[in-house]
Design an enzyme around this catalytic site. Structure first.
Site, PDB file in Angstrom:
ATOM      1  N   LYS A  69       7.034  -0.469  -5.521  1.00 33.25           N
ATOM      2  CA  LYS A  69       7.176  -1.431  -6.622  1.00 33.25           C
ATOM      3  C   LYS A  69       8.562  -2.051  -6.530  1.00 33.25           C
ATOM      4  CE  LYS A  69       3.341  -1.082  -9.176  1.00 33.25           C
ATOM      5  NZ  LYS A  69       2.536  -2.226  -9.655  1.00 33.25           N
ATOM      6  N   ARG A  73      -5.280   1.400  -2.810  1.00 34.51           N
ATOM      7  CA  ARG A  73      -4.384   0.298  -3.180  1.00 34.51           C
ATOM      8  C   ARG A  73      -3.976  -0.395  -1.894  1.00 34.51           C
ATOM      9  NH1 ARG A  73       1.232  -0.775  -3.847  1.00 34.51           N
ATOM     10  NH2 ARG A  73       1.702  -2.029  -5.711  1.00 34.51           N
ATOM     11  N   SER A 130      -1.566   0.161 -15.581  1.00 33.25           N
ATOM     12  CA  SER A 130      -0.144   0.466 -15.468  1.00 33.25           C
ATOM     13  C   SER A 130       0.585  -0.004 -16.720  1.00 33.25           C
ATOM     14  CB  SER A 130       0.454  -0.239 -14.241  1.00 33.25           C
ATOM     15  OG  SER A 130      -0.157   0.210 -13.057  1.00 33.25           O
TER      16      SER A 130
END
Length: 215
Positions: A135, A38, A106
């Site tokens: 996040k 990621r 997600s």
């Protein structure tokens, strides 16, 4: 898809001065049995080079390799799968592009989880369970969503977001048999030992919470 318990995601900002592949190898040696690249900050060429290195590493250890967002890079390096957010390529379109590769997505609410299951996701992410810097600004879904998914969703799910060694037990008690950690793993000086500690908690949780142990 192959069963897994501990999902490790890259975050190079959490380990300045340590090489990406070296950190992820320590995670694998500690028990991480699926790895995701990621990278929201580098350009495409840099992400591609990292994907190539991690594809080589994960092949060596026979660990599934997932690429976040970049479907084209996942295909170029022959990754095992892709991971999508709610605002990314729609799952049916992604399935046409990647064929039988793993697709994870997600989710933050049960409606998203049910849709992902209906559309053929191989697994879903459930989170963020707790506040997390990875996040920023995302509202935690809390343990109640973990319990709801454990009751209603039949495909594999992995709890993610702010999960640390000190709160992993309550996530497992809520019904999670798979955990993902980012900074708690790759930002720890003892990456391998941290993964081993997570695995022990998952093993103990599976015994203590037999209702979920077979999921």
């Amino acid at each position: 898809m192959r069963e897994f318990r501990l999902y490790a995601i890259t975050d190079e900002r959490s380990h300045p001065g340590r090489e990406l592949a070296e950190v992820m190898e320590e995670a694998i040696l500690g028990g991480a049995d699926i790895v995701q690249l990621r990278d929201k900050h580098s350009d495409r060429e840099a992400v591609l080079e990292k994907a190539k290195r991690l594809r080589e590493l994960t092949r060596r250890y026979d660990v599934p390799f997932i690429v976040n967002d970049y479907i084209d890079i996942a295909l170029e390096v022959d990754a095992d799968g892709i991971h999508l957010g709610q605002g990314d390529t729609p799952l049916p379109v992604a399935r046409e592009l990647v064929g039988g590769k793993i697709i994870g997505i997600s989710t933050h609410a049960i409606e998203e989880a049910l849709l992902a299951e209906q559309q053929g996701a191989d697994y879903i992410g459930v989170g963020p369970v707790y506040p997390t810097a990875t996040k920023a600004g995302a509202a935690p879904v809390t343990l109640s969503y973990v319990r709801e998914v454990a009751e209603k969703i039949r495909i594999p799910f992995v709890a993610i977001g702010g999960i640390k060694l000190h709160n992993a037990d309550e996530v497992i008690a809520a019904g999670a048999t798979r955990i993902c950690a980012v900074t708690e793993i790759v930002g720890n000086p003892d990456v391998r030992g941290t993964c081993e500690a997570f695995i022990r908690k998952l093993e103990q949780g599976g015994t203590a919470h037999g209702k979920y142990a077979q999921r």
